[in-house]
Design an enzyme around this catalytic site. Structure first.
Site: not given
Length: 829
Positions: A497, A499, A615
């Site tokens: 679902i 990467v 992030d």
């Protein structure tokens, strides 16, 4: 006054001094330099290659055959005076102190020694995971083959396998550590609307490394020992280009591109368009390179504006194989208007049957820029294919030790093998039956064992080595690997679902029917052990409804796997663009932003020291079945500064397009870096487009810059998602735009806290739901006194005090409607 000769001498000496200075830089942890077949150590400049005769511990071979090149005048390098001949499968093995990317350099120079004619040798070279050379032959001349391989174990083994009835040879060998930031994980993919991710797992072979300034750069003048060759032989029409040299103009800005990316001699020279005589020039400068077909290639462009007198004077286009890959490239925009600041750009060219790669630069005169373009350097690197090979369709597992000298041992072994094979088969089935009985007899998870000090221990793997780790005892459960195999249908590709740089994320279903997301670390990824434990540490300390929950982990069988709660609706990014998911309403988008802000607010204020996410991006904001937002991916998170400090000094990490420019320049991290990234997300939410899109016109490539221009002009409504046109009340849009603008202030001190951002987003939602007559009741950031936050880290609750002493519950679970009702309603003003 100096005459012309003295001036030239001064410039020449200055250039030499500049080149000498750049050779001082990165110090590799692993630094193996081997002179093969030599009985003494060999010095090449300031590098010493040790003899593999006096240091035999690195080599395992059936016979020691040392060759001397009696025709020493045929080559000037001392490394080619001797060779090691390998007439059977042989291995060089090196202990690795620091896992990560390493250079592997192989030196070849064939000559005749006794009965061995090295120009007739044919052999293969492989590592544990990759094939470097397959049935390799070199007829004449010297050759150095350079590879960049990500090593994820504590030892590198290079296997030399002669072809049938042949032998292998090697003159010299290097295995040297590479800086972590030399190869990043993502790049722009040519002929694709999506970026390429996964470079960290790729083995690379340097095919061409070229300096576009008519200047060869030797390994002695490169911090990483690289060779850069001049570009004249690749330039198609030499009359269209002019060489420029301005080495003193190179300015390595702190936090930007470093000398390890490319030396000053590369960034200080370039080829430019020869267009000075004609302001209407319209042509491209083109280079052509031979490559091997049917491989992907990483193409790295090096740029440094050493020709302009002021910022924004240089605008040009960049092409690969006649495809426009960057339109209206303006280097000043990428260097924050600093002239002479180096920039590199990575592109991945997909599989092709073509044996040529053509790169070009050409003018772009939009906005009145003069016709000019430059290129300072270029690197073309072959990427391994799906079989892990850089040379043909063959796997590393193909090469197993074989030698005629071992035939007798094989015959004897075969006789004994029959007996032992039967014993092993019986033992295997008995053990398998026992394991299956144990596995199916219990579906429970194994709790993380706690030592006497309250810390947990890793159970030991190639990543952890069984060392103690300071993990909080409430992190969850340690899953057996078999349970996760069962939950993910043996990690079937159809269940993937997502990467990322760490690895693939699979949908999973536990034995009790619970849906989970299983993030399985890629063993070749550089986002490894540190990010794995950081994620566990962070999510074990904090529990919040707007932070994705960690259920457990697995570190057995050399695996690094994290198990999270399953988020039914995927990422916020997937709902904004790049998929066929239905568009979100403005109210839904506001509620998602509010939820994400609550999660970040808890990170920043939920403990004595702030946790800085580092992030923040739309891909790391996940949505559950009710579209409630949860912040995810804490692998890069960092503990904030001490109470008496203003920042944390740390290397720059994050995602391109979301990165705080002040953090990028100064390498000083604060909570306001998260605020900047969140501001980019806000504009992403309202515009529904990627934060960086090189296919767009120059002024639109960077979303943050483009949106800020329209926001400051009061024209934000002109660039919003077409699905939202006519559906946002003007007051709500104004408040949202002002909030995002404040987040993107150039300096962190001028940005609001995430708590202030949360306050204003809640207000924007109230304005959207308010009566039209109340639309003018808008409070700017900073005009409302901030909330006083009391945090109870034990109960993980947050309370607020203000507005006549009223108390709200957990900010993560209670809407602030009651607070804003006093602001929106006339009697509360």
């Amino acid at each position: 006054m100096m005459n012309v000769g003295e001036v030239k001498l001064f410039i020449w000496v200055s250039s030499l001094l500049s080149l000498a200075c750049i050779s001082v830089g990165f110090t590799p942890v692993d630094n193996y330099l081997i002179d093969c077949g030599s009985s003494t150590n060999t010095s090449v400049g300031n590098r010493v290659y040790v003899s593999d005769i006096s240091n035999p511990r690195f080599l395992s071979t059936s016979r020691n055959i040392f060759a001397n090149n009696t025709a020493s005048s045929t080559t000037s390098s001392p490394l080619y005076q001797t060779a090691r001949i390998l007439d059977g499968s042989s291995k060089y093995s090196f202990p690795i102190q620091k896992q990560g990317r390493h250079w592997i350099r192989l030196y070849f120079f064939p000559f005749v020694y006794q009965s061995y004619n090295m120009s007739m040798a044919s052999f293969s070279v492989s590592t544990q995971d990759f094939v470097l050379l397959s049935n390799f032959q070199i007829q004449n001349g010297s050759l150095m083959k350079e590879y960049s391989v990500n090593i994820t174990s504590d030892r590198l083994t290079l296997t030399f396998t002669p072809s049938d009835n042949s032998f292998a040879f090697l003159n010299a060998l290097e295995v040297v550590s590479v800086p972590d930031d030399l190869i990043v994980d993502d790049a722009v993919q040519v002929k694709s609307s999506t970026g390429y991710q996964g470079l960290l797992t790729q083995a690379l072979e340097t095919v061409w490394r070229v300096n576009m300034g008519d200047l060869a750069v030797s390994p002695l003048n490169d911090t990483l020992g690289r060779t850069w060759i001049p570009d004249q032989d690749f330039l198609l029409n030499k009359n269209l280009a002019v060489a420029v040299s301005n080495i003193p103009a190179v300015n390595y800005v702190n936090g930007g591109t470093s000398r390890d990316i490319a030396p000053t001699a590369v960034y200080g020279t370039c080829k430019a368009m020869n267009s000075s005589a004609d302001p209407n020039s319209n042509f491209n400068v083109t280079w052509k390179f031979n490559v091997e077909p049917d491989f992907q290639y990483l193409i790295r462009f090096h740029f440094c504006d050493i020709v302009s007198k002021a910022a924004h004077q240089l605008v040009f286009n960049v092409f690969i194989n006649s495809l426009l890959i960057v339109q209206a490239l303006e280097l000043s925009d990428k260097t924050f208007n600093v002239l002479g600041a180096p920039v590199f750009m990575d592109f991945v060219l997909g599989l092709s049957s073509d044996s040529k790669i053509v790169v070009s630069i050409g003018p772009n005169t939009v906005g009145g820029a003069p016709p000019n373009g430059i290129l300072n350097g270029l690197e073309i690197m072959k990427m391994n294919n799906s079989m892990g090979s850089l040379d043909g369709d063959v796997s590393a597992t193909t090469f197993t030790p074989s030698s005629s000298h071992k035939k007798m041992g094989l015959v004897v072994g075969a006789a004994l093998g029959v007996f032992f094979a039967l014993a092993v088969v019986v033992l295997f089935f008995l053990c398998r039956r026992r394991r299956l009985a144990q596995h199916h007899g219990s579906k429970t998870w194994i709790p993380l064992p706690i030592n006497r000090r309250g810390n947990s221990h890793s159970m030991g793997s190639k990543f952890s080595n069984g060392t103690a780790t300071s993990i909080a005892p409430n992190l969850g459960y340690r899953f057996p690997f078999g349970a996760l195999q069962e939950a993910t249908n043996n990690f079937v590709e159809s269940w993937v679902i997502g990467v990322g740089g760490f690895g693939k994320v699979y949908k999973g279903v536990l034995g009790d029917g619970t849906k989970v997301a299983v993030k399985r670390g890629n063993p070749h990824s550089q986002q490894g052990l540190a990010e794995f434990w950081t994620e566990i540490e962070m999510l074990s300390q904090f529990r919040h409804r707007h932070l994705v929950a960690l259920i457990g982990y697995c570190d057995e069988r050399k695996e690094m796997i994290l198990v999270y709660e399953y988020m039914e609706n995927g990422t916020l990014k997937g709902h904004l663009y790049g998929s066929n998911l239905p568009s979100l309403s403005w109210k839904q988008r506001l509620e998602i932003c509010i939820g994400a802000a609550k999660g970040l607010h808890y990170l920043h204020t939920g403990s004595v020291k702030a946790i800085i996410h580092r992030d923040v991006k739309s891909a790391n904001i996940l949505l559950d079945e009710n579209l409630m937002a949860k912040v995810a991916d804490f692998g890069l998170s960092k503990t904030g500064p001490e109470i008496d400090k203003t920042h944390v000094s740390t290397a720059v990490k994050g995602s391109f397009g979301y990165l705080d420019p002040e953090y990028f320049r100064r390498q000083q991290l604060t909570e306001k870096s998260d605020v900047y990234s969140f501001g980019v997300v806000l504009f992403e939410v309202i515009c529904a487009r990627p934060v960086i899109d090189p296919s767009l016109p120059r002024e639109m490539v960077n979303l943050a810059e483009w949106a800020m221009i329209h926001q400051r002009r009061g024209q934000l409504e002109q660039i919003i998602d077409p699905n939202l046109v006519g559906k946002i009340r003007s007051a709500s849009l104004r408040k949202f735009g002002e909030t995002a603008e404040k987040c993107l202030a150039e300096y962190g001190v001028d940005r609001p806290t995430i708590g202030d951002v949360l306050w204003n987003l809640e207000y924007a939602l109230q304005l959207q739901e308010a009566n039209e007559t109340d639309e003018d009741s808008i409070n700017q950031i900073g005009e409302v006194s901030p909330l006083v936050i009391n945090v109870n880290p034990v109960e993980n609750s947050v309370t607020t005090e203000r507005l006549g002493g009223s108390t709200l519950g957990d900010l993560s679970g209670v809407s602030m409607s009651r607070v804003f009702s006093q602001l929106v309603k006339s009697e509360g003003r």
